[in-house]
Design a protein around this motif. Structure first.
Motif, short mmCIF file in Angstrom:
data_model
loop_
_atom_site.label_atom_id
_atom_site.label_comp_id
_atom_site.label_asym_id
_atom_site.label_seq_id
_atom_site.Cartn_x
_atom_site.Cartn_y
_atom_site.Cartn_z
N SER A 325 -3.65 -5.36 -2.38
CA SER A 325 -4.50 -5.40 -1.19
C SER A 325 -4.00 -6.44 -0.17
O SER A 325 -4.31 -6.34 1.01
N LEU A 326 -3.20 -7.42 -0.63
CA LEU A 326 -2.72 -8.43 0.32
C LEU A 326 -1.77 -7.83 1.33
O LEU A 326 -1.90 -8.07 2.54
N ARG A 328 -1.57 -4.72 2.00
CA ARG A 328 -2.36 -3.75 2.75
C ARG A 328 -3.13 -4.43 3.86
O ARG A 328 -3.20 -3.93 4.99
N ALA A 329 -3.70 -5.59 3.52
CA ALA A 329 -4.45 -6.34 4.54
C ALA A 329 -3.52 -6.68 5.70
O ALA A 329 -3.87 -6.50 6.87
N ALA A 330 -2.31 -7.14 5.36
CA ALA A 330 -1.37 -7.51 6.41
C ALA A 330 -1.06 -6.29 7.29
O ALA A 330 -0.99 -6.39 8.51
N ARG A 331 -0.89 -5.14 6.64
CA ARG A 331 -0.57 -3.94 7.41
C ARG A 331 -1.76 -3.48 8.25
O ARG A 331 -1.59 -3.02 9.37
N SER A 332 -2.94 -3.62 7.71
CA SER A 332 -4.12 -3.21 8.49
C SER A 332 -4.26 -4.09 9.72
O SER A 332 -4.87 -3.69 10.71
N MET A 333 -3.70 -5.29 9.65
CA MET A 333 -3.79 -6.19 10.80
C MET A 333 -2.64 -5.98 11.77
O MET A 333 -2.50 -6.73 12.73
N GLY A 334 -1.79 -5.00 11.49
CA GLY A 334 -0.77 -4.65 12.46
C GLY A 334 0.64 -5.05 12.09
O GLY A 334 1.55 -4.87 12.89
N ALA A 335 0.84 -5.59 10.89
CA ALA A 335 2.19 -5.99 10.51
C ALA A 335 2.95 -4.77 10.01
O ALA A 335 2.40 -3.96 9.26
N THR A 336 4.21 -4.65 10.41
CA THR A 336 5.04 -3.58 9.87
C THR A 336 5.24 -3.84 8.38
O THR A 336 5.08 -4.98 7.93
N PRO A 337 5.60 -2.79 7.62
CA PRO A 337 5.80 -3.02 6.19
C PRO A 337 6.77 -4.17 5.91
O PRO A 337 6.54 -4.99 5.03
N ALA A 340 5.07 -7.48 6.71
CA ALA A 340 4.06 -7.79 5.69
C ALA A 340 4.76 -8.30 4.43
O ALA A 340 4.30 -9.24 3.79
N PHE B 101 -3.66 4.13 4.13
CA PHE B 101 -2.93 3.78 2.92
C PHE B 101 -2.76 4.97 1.99
O PHE B 101 -1.98 4.93 1.06
N HIS B 122 -0.30 0.14 10.22
CA HIS B 122 -0.20 -0.97 11.16
C HIS B 122 -0.27 -0.51 12.60
O HIS B 122 -0.36 -1.32 13.51
N PHE B 130 -11.43 -6.21 2.64
CA PHE B 130 -11.15 -5.67 1.32
C PHE B 130 -12.13 -6.18 0.28
O PHE B 130 -12.81 -7.17 0.48
N TYR B 147 -3.03 -14.50 11.77
CA TYR B 147 -2.02 -13.51 11.38
C TYR B 147 -1.99 -12.27 12.26
O TYR B 147 -0.94 -11.93 12.83
#
Lengths: 430, 407
Positions: A325-326, A328-337, A340, B101, B122, B130, B147
């Motif tokens: 989930s970490l 995933r959280a980064a990606r949900s906030m807009g970070a590319t894979p 992240a 996801f 993203h 979460f 972030y």
């Protein structure tokens, strides 16, 4: 709790005096009671570890201490020329020693048998060629020496009049010497007793130390490059497939080191599988087969393979604990894979990575068997030299001990540095 | 919530017609409620303005079973929609598909009329809270909040301002320098919420965000999340298995079971008028009686219970005369020793449990020995004793004839 009620178990002692040391219900000091109560458990725990402790003491600690002690020991001259050793202490090193020293030397030559003096002569001869015959000659004539002994000895052999001989004897009567460490670092005493680098064609240890270090470093980097993705895969695959992959990772562990190394010989030699393959696909010419073994390349390939699990396992154990989930959280906030991964996942794997680096590097730096088998001339490690010197003469053995001690101290220094940089308490070994 | 006055202005959601935001909490809440009602009304008529649309979405992980079966759902802009259901009902899968996801196996998801199935997470710009907060343990609270802003390449001073404001919103000003591990569960929860909101997404997903908190904190956080929603007007899709949470917070609740939405209604409707036995059973306490429909007249039906007694019920989900049905009755809508109720049955009190505000009576009624009646505690003795034979009664409107469930 504002409740005023005192539970019966607490007794009066506690409520009566808040500042005084607490006591148990029957008036004994609480601390003593606690010690007593916990003492048995502690004693039992100690008893349980005692066998291991004793075992380690006798097989590990004592040998290491002995090794370090022996690597500086130099008892031959002092023990076998006792009178000289006692007398020469007063000599100031200027010119020739006094008559008493000569007298003591004559006495020692007379007392000492062939083997005793022979040992001293051999020892001193390495530092001052020719001294052996001077001493052995004097020993044979020792019974005829009359006072004044200075003249007698000088008459026996001119070399007794050489101050450097006496300087050497005075130096070697000290029972503790740094000579082996100097040798291990490619230094030596010159005939005047100064510390100088050894002649270049005799220098070997420093370059092998350096080669051991950079090759270990390179192997560590290679294991990171190869192990990191595997560990990541292991940690993210479904359990069933991860277990299969884990068996593949561990398989080398269950195979004898010798077998694994020999397998690399089969693969990498000039008529081996890899070369045949390359020739077959005309990537290299048949007359120009690659030398992949009995050199540094061979050592690096084989050792990277052998040490890979030591990188994968700590990495895996850390990666396993990082919740998906970490990222995933980064990606949900807009970070590319990729971002992240670099900013969230990688920093969290550092404890495992550091543990892997420490394990692999320290194992590599002391590795013996693989470089010995596939390293040939160029790809050897310091351990191979140590092992080689161990089988030689007494002074060679001490040299080996000095080399081993330097290696040990080097590893400890690295560990200390590592601790300063990363913090060992953060490491996760698996 | 003192922050209600400052936050909405500064966060600056693109919401031109929503001037109430600047006035303050009370007015704002009314306003956003009004607006949402309006949106909901619009949606009921024309199905427009939906921020999120699931269109025939199916999901399978193994190619053999469907976890989500043909999901069609429109979520209005600014709505607080809860996906409620037991574990394995497909609700979290829906959320993960919305977040990006998990790809839908079939169908399409629209975000403001834009198909997003092919869009990586993203690029969706969806905020997410979460289950275990997923705070980055190696960063401070401030860095966690910064972030998403850093990723968006904002200037340092702007990041600082926004982080400060977001911390203020969740009443954690001054906690920016701490590590998540140094915070309590409730504080971590707030940080997670703030982090999902700090980059001003139009849609925020929450995956059982309160699951790890104790009961008291959970209730408090329910109200805080609700208030934040009211103040910001952002669409929230909330997943939970806790029906109280769902009823407390949502505009509408989608009850999931077996990969299908069983009922999609506002909380009151869900409780008062469940459309099938699963919902009746899942939301609140429920008494069931099995029987056969003997007559259906004007939305009411006559049901012959398995014990032979005949009762009347509102026909909600019955197949017609002769079909099996399960009657659903709320424990607080059943009266012991009733006067003037439409239906009466004989029963025996098996057990009485004193709960303070109510007395919970377990009875045997029509062969069901788990028939619960909640008797309000009115101070004077209720006169109930265990083992006593009593008459229970209810009005036909409170008794729903639903689809039969195997007993």
């Amino acid at each position: 709790m504002t409740d005023a009620a005192v539970s019966p178990g607490m007794g009066l002692n506690q409520t009566a005096s808040k500042s005084a040391p607490l006591t148990t219900a029957d008036g004994k000091p609480l601390k003593a009671a606690l010690r007593k109560a916990n003492g048995r458990a502690r004693r039992n725990a100690l008893l349980l570890v005692a066998p291991l402790f004793v075992f380690l003491l006798f097989t590990y600690t004592i040998p290491i201490v002995q090794m370090m002690a022996r690597s500086v020991m130099n008892p031959e001259v002092a023990n076998n020329l006792p009178n000289t050793s006692a007398a020469i202490g007063d000599w100031d090193g200027e010119g020739l020693p006094s008559e008493e020293v000569f007298a003591a030397m004559a006495q020692d030559l007379k007392n000492g048998g062939r083997s005793t003096i022979g040992r001293v002569a051999a020892r001193l001869n390495t530092d001052m060629p020719g001294l052996r015959s001077t001493m052995m000659g004097a020993m044979r004539d020792a019974d005829e020496f009359q006072a004044p002994f200075k003249e007698a000895l000088l008459a026996d052999d001119d070399d007794w009049g050489d101050p450097r001989l006496w300087t050497l004897i005075k130096r070697e009567t000290r029972t503790i010497t740094p000579a082996y460490y100097l040798r291990a670092l490619d230094y030596e005493y010159d005939q005047a007793g100064e510390i100088v680098p050894r002649p270049e064609n005799l220098q070997v240890y420093r370059s092998i130390f350096w080669q051991t270090a950079w090759m270990s470093g390179l192997i560590t980097i290679l294991t990171i490059l190869m192990g990191y993705p595997v560990a990541h895969l292991l940690a993210t695959l479904p359990l069933k497939r991860a277990n299969l992959l884990m068996i593949l990772v561990l398989l080398p562990f269950w195979t004898s080191l010798l077998v694994r190394t020999s397998a690399w010989i089969v693969l990498l030699q000039q008529e081996g599988v890899v070369n045949n393959f390359l020739v077959f696909f005309q990537i290299v010419d048949d007359n120009d087969r690659m030398r992949l073994i009995y050199n540094r390349i061979g050592t690096i390939i084989a050792m990277t393979h052998i040490l890979l699990p030591f990188m994968i396992l700590p990495l895996y154990s850390v990666m396993k604990t990082i919740p998906p989930s970490l990222t995933r959280a980064a990606r949900s906030m807009g970070a590319t894979p990729l971002r992240a991964h670099l900013t969230v996942y990688m920093p969290l794997t550092i404890p495992g990575l550091a543990a892997g680096v420490l394990l692999v590097f320290i194992l590599a730096i002391g590795y013996y068997i693989t470089p010995a088998l596939v390293g040939g001339e160029g790809g050897i490690f310091i351990s191979n030299l140590i092992a080689d010197r161990m089988t030689g003469s007494l002074s060679q053995l001490r040299l080996a001990l000095a080399l081993a001690t330097i290696l040990l101290v080097g590893v400890l220094v690295l560990y200390w540095l590592f601790n300063r940089l990363v913090g060992v308490e953060r490491l996760k070994f698996g | 919530m003192s922050t209600g006055d400052t936050w909405p202005v500064s966060i600056g959601f693109d919401d031109a017609d929503h001037e109430g935001l600047t006035i303050g909490k009370a007015a704002c809440r009314t306003c956003s409620k009004l607006k949402r009602r309006q949106v909901l009304a619009n949606q009921a008529e024309r199905s427009v303005g939906a921020a999120v649309t699931f269109d025939g979405v199916q999901k399978s992980y193994d190619g053999e079973t469907l976890v989500v079966k043909d999901l069609n759902l429109k979520i209005a802009e600014g709505e607080f929609l809860t996906m409620l259901g037991p574990s394995g009902s497909g609700k979290t899968t829906c959320l993960m598909m919305l977040a990006g996801f998990e790809p839908p196996t079939h169908g399409e998801i629209y975000l403001d009329d834009k198909a997003i199935s092919q869009l990586p997470p993203h690029k969706r710009g969806i905020g997410m809270v979460f289950q275990n907060y997923a705070l980055f343990p190696h960063m401070t609270v401030g860095e966690n909040l910064a972030y998403p802003l850093k990723v968006r390449g904002m200037s340092k001073s702007e990041i600082r301002d926004r982080v400060e404001r977001a911390l203020g919103m969740v009443e954690l000003s001054g906690f920016g320098g701490r590590r998540p591990a140094q915070l309590s569960g409730g504080q971590q929860q707030r940080v997670a919420v703030a982090r999902a909101l700090v980059f001003e997404p139009n849609l925020v997903l929450m995956d059982e965000p309160l699951g790890a908190l104790d009961k008291q904190l959970r209730e408090q956080m329910q109200y805080e999340i609700k208030h934040i929603h009211d103040n910001l007007g952002v669409t929230i899709v909330y997943v939970t298995h806790d029906q109280t949470e769902a009823l407390t917070m949502s505009d509408r609740v989608a009850v999931f079971n077996d990969g299908v939405i069983q009922q999609l209604s506002p909380p009151e409707t869900l409780y008062e008028n469940p459309t099938n036995s699963f919902v009746a059973q899942f939301i609140g306490e429920n008494n069931k009686l099995s029987g056969t429909v003997s007559k259906v007249i004007n939305g009411e039906c006559e049901v012959e219970l398995d014990t032979g007694a005949t009762v009347h019920a509102t026909a909600v989900n019955v197949d017609g005369e002769g079909s099996r049905t399960t009657l659903s009755l709320r424990p607080e809508r059943v009266y012991i020793g009733p006067e003037g109720t439409d239906n009466t049955l004989d029963g025996r009190i098996e057990e009485l449990i004193y709960l303070g505000e109510t007395i919970r009576a377990r009875l045997t009624v029509a062969g069901n020995d788990q028939f619960i009646v909640k008797v309000p505690n009115r101070g004077s003795s209720t006169g109930l004793t265990e083992g006593a034979s009593v008459t229970v009664g209810w009005s036909t409107a409170d008794c729903h004839a639903l689809d039969p469930i195997a007993t």
